[in-house]
Design a protein around this motif. Structure first.
Motif, PDB file in Angstrom:
ATOM      1  N   LEU A  47       6.630  -0.335 -12.324  1.00 47.49           N
ATOM      2  CA  LEU A  47       6.235  -1.394 -11.529  1.00 47.49           C
ATOM      3  C   LEU A  47       7.108  -1.846 -10.643  1.00 47.49           C
ATOM      4  N   ASP A  48       8.385  -1.166 -10.509  1.00 46.73           N
ATOM      5  CA  ASP A  48       9.596  -1.430  -9.744  1.00 46.73           C
ATOM      6  C   ASP A  48       9.700  -2.953  -9.814  1.00 46.73           C
ATOM      7  N   ILE A  49       9.969  -3.685 -10.916  1.00 51.86           N
ATOM      8  CA  ILE A  49      10.264  -4.830 -10.880  1.00 51.86           C
ATOM      9  C   ILE A  49      11.518  -4.900 -11.817  1.00 51.86           C
ATOM     10  N   PRO A  50      12.272  -6.273 -11.794  1.00 53.67           N
ATOM     11  CA  PRO A  50      13.217  -6.493 -12.660  1.00 53.67           C
ATOM     12  C   PRO A  50      12.723  -6.336 -14.235  1.00 53.67           C
ATOM     13  N   THR A  51      13.726  -5.869 -15.150  1.00 53.70           N
ATOM     14  CA  THR A  51      13.499  -5.953 -16.553  1.00 53.70           C
ATOM     15  C   THR A  51      13.026  -7.294 -17.046  1.00 53.70           C
ATOM     16  N   GLY A  52      13.510  -8.278 -16.735  1.00 53.27           N
ATOM     17  CA  GLY A  52      13.165  -9.594 -17.047  1.00 53.27           C
ATOM     18  C   GLY A  52      11.933 -10.083 -16.826  1.00 53.27           C
ATOM     19  N   GLU A  53      11.256  -9.626 -15.502  1.00 52.47           N
ATOM     20  CA  GLU A  53       9.990  -9.887 -15.150  1.00 52.47           C
ATOM     21  C   GLU A  53       8.866  -9.023 -15.985  1.00 52.47           C
ATOM     22  N   ALA A  54       9.389  -7.981 -16.149  1.00 49.83           N
ATOM     23  CA  ALA A  54       8.344  -7.031 -17.051  1.00 49.83           C
ATOM     24  C   ALA A  54       8.255  -7.697 -18.368  1.00 49.83           C
ATOM     25  N   ILE A  55       9.345  -7.951 -18.991  1.00 52.31           N
ATOM     26  CA  ILE A  55       8.942  -8.576 -20.254  1.00 52.31           C
ATOM     27  C   ILE A  55       8.189  -9.752 -20.384  1.00 52.31           C
ATOM     28  N   SER A  56       8.536 -10.751 -19.228  1.00 51.46           N
ATOM     29  CA  SER A  56       7.756 -11.950 -19.062  1.00 51.46           C
ATOM     30  C   SER A  56       6.249 -11.721 -19.116  1.00 51.46           C
ATOM     31  N   ILE A  57       5.979 -10.957 -18.151  1.00 45.82           N
ATOM     32  CA  ILE A  57       4.435 -10.459 -17.755  1.00 45.82           C
ATOM     33  C   ILE A  57       3.707  -9.917 -18.931  1.00 45.82           C
ATOM     34  N   ALA A  58       4.418  -9.150 -19.738  1.00 42.19           N
ATOM     35  CA  ALA A  58       3.815  -8.332 -20.799  1.00 42.19           C
ATOM     36  C   ALA A  58       3.489  -9.427 -21.863  1.00 42.19           C
ATOM     37  N   LEU A  59       4.604 -10.664 -22.112  1.00 43.43           N
ATOM     38  CA  LEU A  59       4.015 -11.440 -22.978  1.00 43.43           C
ATOM     39  C   LEU A  59       3.000 -12.374 -22.405  1.00 43.43           C
ATOM     40  N   ALA A  60       2.971 -12.673 -21.084  1.00 38.12           N
ATOM     41  CA  ALA A  60       2.017 -13.491 -20.767  1.00 38.12           C
ATOM     42  C   ALA A  60       0.604 -12.907 -20.793  1.00 38.12           C
ATOM     43  N   LEU A  61       0.604 -11.605 -20.724  1.00 40.29           N
ATOM     44  CA  LEU A  61      -0.826 -10.699 -20.547  1.00 40.29           C
ATOM     45  C   LEU A  61      -1.389 -10.454 -21.798  1.00 40.29           C
ATOM     46  N   ARG A  62      -0.726 -11.031 -23.055  1.00 41.90           N
ATOM     47  CA  ARG A  62      -1.320 -10.883 -24.174  1.00 41.90           C
ATOM     48  C   ARG A  62      -2.761 -11.448 -24.619  1.00 41.90           C
ATOM     49  N   PRO A  63      -3.032 -12.769 -23.977  1.00 42.08           N
ATOM     50  CA  PRO A  63      -4.210 -13.289 -24.344  1.00 42.08           C
ATOM     51  C   PRO A  63      -5.358 -12.382 -23.583  1.00 42.08           C
ATOM     52  N   ALA A  64      -5.196 -11.949 -22.370  1.00 38.96           N
ATOM     53  CA  ALA A  64      -6.073 -11.161 -21.548  1.00 38.96           C
ATOM     54  C   ALA A  64      -6.576  -9.618 -22.374  1.00 38.96           C
ATOM     55  N   LEU A  65      -5.413  -9.124 -23.155  1.00 36.79           N
ATOM     56  CA  LEU A  65      -5.467  -7.919 -23.683  1.00 36.79           C
ATOM     57  C   LEU A  65      -6.306  -8.086 -25.162  1.00 36.79           C
ATOM     58  N   ALA A  66      -5.804  -9.254 -25.888  1.00 39.72           N
ATOM     59  CA  ALA A  66      -6.495  -9.730 -26.974  1.00 39.72           C
ATOM     60  C   ALA A  66      -7.993  -9.843 -27.076  1.00 39.72           C
ATOM     61  N   VAL A  67      -8.305 -10.806 -25.856  1.00 37.80           N
ATOM     62  CA  VAL A  67      -9.523 -11.034 -25.751  1.00 37.80           C
ATOM     63  C   VAL A  67     -10.425  -9.901 -25.249  1.00 37.80           C
ATOM     64  N   GLY A  68      -9.959  -9.287 -24.285  1.00 39.23           N
ATOM     65  CA  GLY A  68     -10.660  -8.033 -23.590  1.00 39.23           C
ATOM     66  C   GLY A  68     -11.017  -6.930 -24.772  1.00 39.23           C
ATOM     67  N   GLN A  69     -10.029  -6.866 -25.413  1.00 43.93           N
ATOM     68  CA  GLN A  69     -10.159  -5.758 -26.728  1.00 43.93           C
ATOM     69  C   GLN A  69     -11.189  -6.142 -27.489  1.00 43.93           C
ATOM     70  N   GLU A  70     -11.657  -7.302 -27.622  1.00 48.90           N
ATOM     71  CA  GLU A  70     -12.692  -8.061 -28.450  1.00 48.90           C
ATOM     72  C   GLU A  70     -13.881  -7.941 -27.588  1.00 48.90           C
ATOM     73  N   TYR A  71     -14.188  -8.217 -26.531  1.00 46.22           N
ATOM     74  CA  TYR A  71     -15.103  -8.542 -25.615  1.00 46.22           C
ATOM     75  C   TYR A  71     -15.551  -7.578 -24.395  1.00 46.22           C
ATOM     76  N   ASP A  72     -14.526  -6.980 -24.021  1.00 45.47           N
ATOM     77  CA  ASP A  72     -14.926  -6.397 -22.654  1.00 45.47           C
ATOM     78  C   ASP A  72     -15.268  -5.057 -23.054  1.00 45.47           C
ATOM     79  N   PRO A  73     -16.754  -4.635 -22.670  1.00 45.22           N
ATOM     80  CA  PRO A  73     -17.022  -3.523 -22.853  1.00 45.22           C
ATOM     81  C   PRO A  73     -16.586  -2.279 -22.275  1.00 45.22           C
ATOM     82  N   TYR A  74     -15.752  -2.530 -21.104  1.00 46.42           N
ATOM     83  CA  TYR A  74     -15.079  -1.556 -20.406  1.00 46.42           C
ATOM     84  C   TYR A  74     -13.590  -1.478 -20.809  1.00 46.42           C
ATOM     85  N   PHE A  75     -13.214  -2.065 -21.716  1.00 45.16           N
ATOM     86  CA  PHE A  75     -11.779  -2.142 -22.256  1.00 45.16           C
ATOM     87  C   PHE A  75     -11.099  -0.701 -22.288  1.00 45.16           C
ATOM     88  N   ASP A  76     -12.042   0.191 -23.010  1.00 50.93           N
ATOM     89  CA  ASP A  76     -11.351   1.799 -22.951  1.00 50.93           C
ATOM     90  C   ASP A  76     -11.447   2.408 -21.778  1.00 50.93           C
TER      91      ASP A  76
END
Length: 208
Positions: free
Chosen positions: A152-181
């Motif tokens: 992503l060419d971003i600082p490590t701290g930002e990478a860690i923060s965005i990975a944590l922040a995106l957990r809800p989108a991944l968790a809900v998408g895994q359950e409900y997004d038909p195109y998750f795969d």
């Protein structure tokens, strides 16, 4: 010299593809609109009062967004009373980036998560979509949080923060997004989190 055909794609398919691209672009640019769309896509059909209560946004805003989404052709309104809103999942690939409800959920998180809002302000929506992919690889055990930063060419701290922040989108998408795969071929079922997320969103009672 025999001229080469410019395309084998029927004109109606080309028109539909361009229209879908424009629709997705509109959602990517307007996180609150994307938030309403994703909620209905995952938890609908829902009435407009239910959307208002669940997302805590003003009634007039809900009505405006539903009207816009209907005009874009990605939600439908049932004429029964109470009027119910239903959304169709979208999926489009452009410039190597896959956009599905999971991606749009990540965009919508700008409305409720300062880390996501800050990330988009600094790096743009395109990099956020790429971060969704990298975060998924991390939660599937393929890469570490620090390894998210390099592609992503971003600082490590930002990478860690965005990975944590995106957990809800991944968790809900895994359950409900038909195109998750489509975003995560071969690893969609491997994505898991140390903390369980409540991906269910019971719709509030509504009379109209």
């Amino acid at each position: 010299m025999t001229p080469r055909p410019v395309s084998e794609t029927p004109s109606q398919d080309l028109e539909a593809g361009i229209n879908q691209l424009a629709t997705v672009g509109r959602l990517l640019e307007h996180p609150e609109l994307a938030r309403v769309y994703v909620y209905v896509c995952y938890y609908g059909p829902a009435t407009r009062p239910q959307i208002k209560e669940a997302l805590a946004i003003p009634k007039t805003t809900v009505y405006d967004h539903v009207e816009t989404l209907e005009a874009l052709g990605i939600v439908t309104l049932e004429d029964d009373r109470p009027v119910e809103v239903t959304a169709e999942p979208v999926q489009i690939t452009t410039d190597g980036i896959v956009v599905t409800p999971t991606t749009l959920h990540a965009v919508a998180l700008q409305e409720v998560d300062e880390d996501v809002s800050y990330f988009v302000e600094r790096h743009g929506v395109g990099k956020l979509a790429a971060a969704v992919r990298q975060a998924g690889l991390h939660y599937a055990g393929q890469i570490t949080q620090r390894m998210i930063a390099d592609p992503l060419d971003i600082p490590t701290g930002e990478a860690i923060s965005i990975a944590l922040a995106l957990r809800p989108a991944l968790a809900v998408g895994q359950e409900y997004d038909p195109y998750f795969d489509v975003i995560f071929p071969e690893i969609a079922g491997d994505i898991e989190f140390e903390t369980d997320f409540d991906v269910a969103a019971p719709l509030p009672d509504s009379e109209s």
